[in-house]
Design an enzyme around this catalytic site. Structure first.
Site, PDB file in Angstrom:
ATOM      1  N   HIS A  14       0.854  -1.194   0.000  1.00 26.78           N
ATOM      2  CA  HIS A  14       0.000   0.000   0.000  1.00 26.78           C
ATOM      3  C   HIS A  14       0.882   1.234   0.000  1.00 26.78           C
ATOM      4  O   HIS A  14       1.293   1.728   1.044  1.00 26.78           O
ATOM      5  CB  HIS A  14      -0.928  -0.035   1.225  1.00 26.78           C
ATOM      6  CG  HIS A  14      -1.918   1.094   1.291  1.00 26.78           C
ATOM      7  ND1 HIS A  14      -3.071   1.024   2.048  1.00 26.78           N
ATOM      8  CD2 HIS A  14      -1.934   2.332   0.718  1.00 26.78           C
ATOM      9  CE1 HIS A  14      -3.754   2.159   1.928  1.00 26.78           C
ATOM     10  NE2 HIS A  14      -3.067   2.973   1.135  1.00 26.78           N
ATOM     11  N   HIS A  16       1.285   4.860  -2.452  1.00 23.44           N
ATOM     12  CA  HIS A  16       0.915   5.694  -3.600  1.00 23.44           C
ATOM     13  C   HIS A  16       2.191   6.347  -4.121  1.00 23.44           C
ATOM     14  O   HIS A  16       2.838   7.107  -3.381  1.00 23.44           O
ATOM     15  CB  HIS A  16      -0.081   6.771  -3.179  1.00 23.44           C
ATOM     16  CG  HIS A  16      -1.332   6.207  -2.555  1.00 23.44           C
ATOM     17  ND1 HIS A  16      -2.497   6.019  -3.260  1.00 23.44           N
ATOM     18  CD2 HIS A  16      -1.594   5.766  -1.293  1.00 23.44           C
ATOM     19  CE1 HIS A  16      -3.421   5.495  -2.466  1.00 23.44           C
ATOM     20  NE2 HIS A  16      -2.901   5.331  -1.261  1.00 23.44           N
ATOM     21  N   HIS A 194      -9.561   1.089  -1.015  1.00 28.69           N
ATOM     22  CA  HIS A 194      -9.481   1.747   0.285  1.00 28.69           C
ATOM     23  C   HIS A 194     -10.876   1.680   0.915  1.00 28.69           C
ATOM     24  O   HIS A 194     -11.869   2.048   0.268  1.00 28.69           O
ATOM     25  CB  HIS A 194      -9.098   3.222   0.132  1.00 28.69           C
ATOM     26  CG  HIS A 194      -7.644   3.464  -0.169  1.00 28.69           C
ATOM     27  ND1 HIS A 194      -6.998   2.874  -1.218  1.00 28.69           N
ATOM     28  CD2 HIS A 194      -6.719   4.243   0.454  1.00 28.69           C
ATOM     29  CE1 HIS A 194      -5.733   3.285  -1.228  1.00 28.69           C
ATOM     30  NE2 HIS A 194      -5.530   4.119  -0.230  1.00 28.69           N
ATOM     31  N   GLU A 197     -11.143   3.490   6.316  1.00 31.07           N
ATOM     32  CA  GLU A 197     -10.056   4.368   6.781  1.00 31.07           C
ATOM     33  C   GLU A 197     -10.726   5.468   7.600  1.00 31.07           C
ATOM     34  O   GLU A 197     -10.618   5.502   8.823  1.00 31.07           O
ATOM     35  CB  GLU A 197      -9.287   4.951   5.589  1.00 31.07           C
ATOM     36  CG  GLU A 197      -8.165   5.928   5.992  1.00 31.07           C
ATOM     37  CD  GLU A 197      -7.513   6.643   4.804  1.00 31.07           C
ATOM     38  OE1 GLU A 197      -8.095   6.648   3.706  1.00 31.07           O
ATOM     39  OE2 GLU A 197      -6.417   7.219   5.003  1.00 31.07           O
ATOM     40  N   ASP A 275       1.848   4.077   2.787  1.00 31.58           N
ATOM     41  CA  ASP A 275       0.816   4.925   2.186  1.00 31.58           C
ATOM     42  C   ASP A 275       1.405   6.073   1.363  1.00 31.58           C
ATOM     43  O   ASP A 275       1.516   5.964   0.154  1.00 31.58           O
ATOM     44  CB  ASP A 275      -0.155   5.433   3.256  1.00 31.58           C
ATOM     45  CG  ASP A 275      -1.553   5.736   2.728  1.00 31.58           C
ATOM     46  OD1 ASP A 275      -1.816   5.463   1.552  1.00 31.58           O
ATOM     47  OD2 ASP A 275      -2.397   6.230   3.524  1.00 31.58           O
ATOM     48  N   ASP A 276       1.748   7.178   2.023  1.00 34.96           N
ATOM     49  CA  ASP A 276       2.294   8.366   1.348  1.00 34.96           C
ATOM     50  C   ASP A 276       3.491   8.876   2.159  1.00 34.96           C
ATOM     51  O   ASP A 276       3.397   9.904   2.840  1.00 34.96           O
ATOM     52  CB  ASP A 276       1.217   9.450   1.265  1.00 34.96           C
ATOM     53  CG  ASP A 276      -0.013   8.958   0.535  1.00 34.96           C
ATOM     54  OD1 ASP A 276       0.009   8.889  -0.707  1.00 34.96           O
ATOM     55  OD2 ASP A 276      -1.008   8.604   1.213  1.00 34.96           O
TER      56      ASP A 276
HETATM   57  N1  HPA Z   1      -6.660   7.410   1.391  1.00 37.73           N
HETATM   58  C1  HPA Z   1      -7.334   7.720   0.300  1.00 37.73           C
HETATM   59  N2  HPA Z   1      -6.750   8.178  -0.791  1.00 37.73           N
HETATM   60  C2  HPA Z   1      -5.424   8.324  -0.799  1.00 37.73           C
HETATM   61  C3  HPA Z   1      -4.675   8.012   0.313  1.00 37.73           C
HETATM   62  C4  HPA Z   1      -5.325   7.520   1.463  1.00 37.73           C
HETATM   63  O1  HPA Z   1      -4.732   7.203   2.513  1.00 37.73           O
HETATM   64  N3  HPA Z   1      -3.390   8.285  -0.023  1.00 37.73           N
HETATM   65  C5  HPA Z   1      -3.385   8.726  -1.281  1.00 37.73           C
HETATM   66  N4  HPA Z   1      -4.617   8.747  -1.768  1.00 37.73           N
HETATM   67 ZN    ZN Z   2      -3.706   4.848   0.572  1.00 36.72          ZN
END
Ligand code: HPA
Ligand code: ZN
Length: 330
Positions: A14, A16, A194, A197, A275-276
């Site tokens: 996971h 991006h 996703h 969350e 994630d990011d």
């Molecule tokens: N959630 C939803 N969209 C996203 C995320 C996330 O954590 N990171 C990048 N796009």
């Molecule tokens: Zn994500």
């Protein structure tokens, strides 16, 4: 322990790619492409990385991605992430990209996919890092726009193993994308989404029932529904959990309140992911370290989390077996 967690072989499921754009590279690409950033310095930019929720982050994330114009830009972005993987013993990756973020700015799909794919191929030949690329639909955009993105991807199906669903979860439930997911699955693509969350456990159930996903991204709100937890355990549905993302976006107020180890102990197939990382303060090793510091994760739990990352990856069975073997001495 930090050394142990860094050298532990791991997979990342996971991530991006646009979220791995470090501020320094953002400034470099802005200059290379003569794009004016609304910040004077890296310090001023990172000072803005103070998020109260997912949407505040997404606004900056889409703004940052605007510096990506050429095939080489997408290569450089992907390669920078791969270099991090090499130093952190991440031996298999299944990164996401958001084609609509780029095609909506007039960047051709081929430019995006070519740069990313070239870097992923090099990762395999130079570092032995295997991968599978996942294309995400932006859920705040229409179903029609998702169908269009899927059509643009058709000539490149050899470069993509699956589809995903990201962006704003609240107000954009899974049902809207049932038909496009069905079409993509019919084309032989795997599916993730996703869910759970910021949104409720029901979004996880709907992603399983309506989108027929093979894995859930995030999924931490499953904890609110004991029946769902039972189902995730018995059906071995993996969750790609992102600890630093969850605390930075205030899904949990503090790492000590994160439920990943609680779910692990209940038998849920959870994995650790970043994630990011450029926005949330850490790559994969830093996420493992945060679990050790914040939740007292043991070495045995760390190895189990790494094992899950291989076991529930989309790698071919021989590659999976090879990666799992690497964990034998841990
Ligand atoms: N959630 C939803 N969209 C996203 C995320 C996330 O954590 N990171 C990048 N796009
Ligand atoms: Zn994500």
């Amino acid at each position: 322990m930090d050394y142990f967690l860094n050298t532990l072989p791991k997979a990342e499921l996971h991530l991006h790619l646009e979220g791995s754009l470090e501020p320094e590279l953002m400034f470099r690409l802005a200059e290379r492409n003569s794009i004016e950033l609304p910040y004077d310095s890296v310090e001023q930019l990172t000072a803005a990385y103070d998020f109260n929720n997912l949407q505040e982050f997404l606004d900056l994330y889409y703004q940052g991605a605007a510096v990506l114009l050429t095939e080489q830009d997408f290569y450089d972005l992907t390669w920078a992430y791969i270099e991090r993987c090499r130093t952190q013993h991440v031996i298999h990756i299944e990164p996401f990209f958001d084609p609509q973020t780029h095609t909506d700015r007039g960047i051709p799909f081929i430019t995006v996919i070519s740069g990313i794919s070239r870097a992923l191929k090099n990762a395999e030949t130079e570092y032995g890092i295997s991968s599978g690329l996942i294309m995400c639909f932006l859920r705040h955009l229409s179903e029609e726009a998702a169908f269009e993105a899927l059509q643009q991807a058709e000539p490149y199906l050899d470069n993509i193993i699956g589809i995903g669903l990201d962006s704003s979860e609240l107000g954009h439930p899974p049902a809207k994308f049932a038909r496009v997911f069905a079409k993509a699955r019919g084309m032989g693509l795997l599916a993730v989404a996703h869910a759970g969350e910021e949104g409720p456990a029901q979004n996880i159930i709907d992603s399983l029932e309506l989108l027929h996903v093979d894995r859930i991204d995030h999924g931490v709100r499953a904890i609110d529904d004991p029946e769902l937890i039972k189902r995730l355990v018995t059906e071995k549905i993996a969750l790609t959990v992102c600890p630093l993302s969850n605390t930075r976006l205030k899904v949990f107020a503090d790492m000590s309140q994160h439920n990943i180890l609680e779910m692990l102990e209940q038998g849920v197939k959870v994995t650790v992911n970043s994630d990011d990382p450029a926005y949330f303060g850490g790559y994969l090793t830093e996420n493992f370290i945060a679990l050790e510091k914040g939740l007292g994760m043991s070495k045995e739990q760390a190895v189990l989390l790494a094992r899950n990352s291989f076991e529930y990856s989309f790698a071919k069975s021989e590659r999976k077996a090879e990666m799992l073997l690497e964990l034998n001495c841990y």
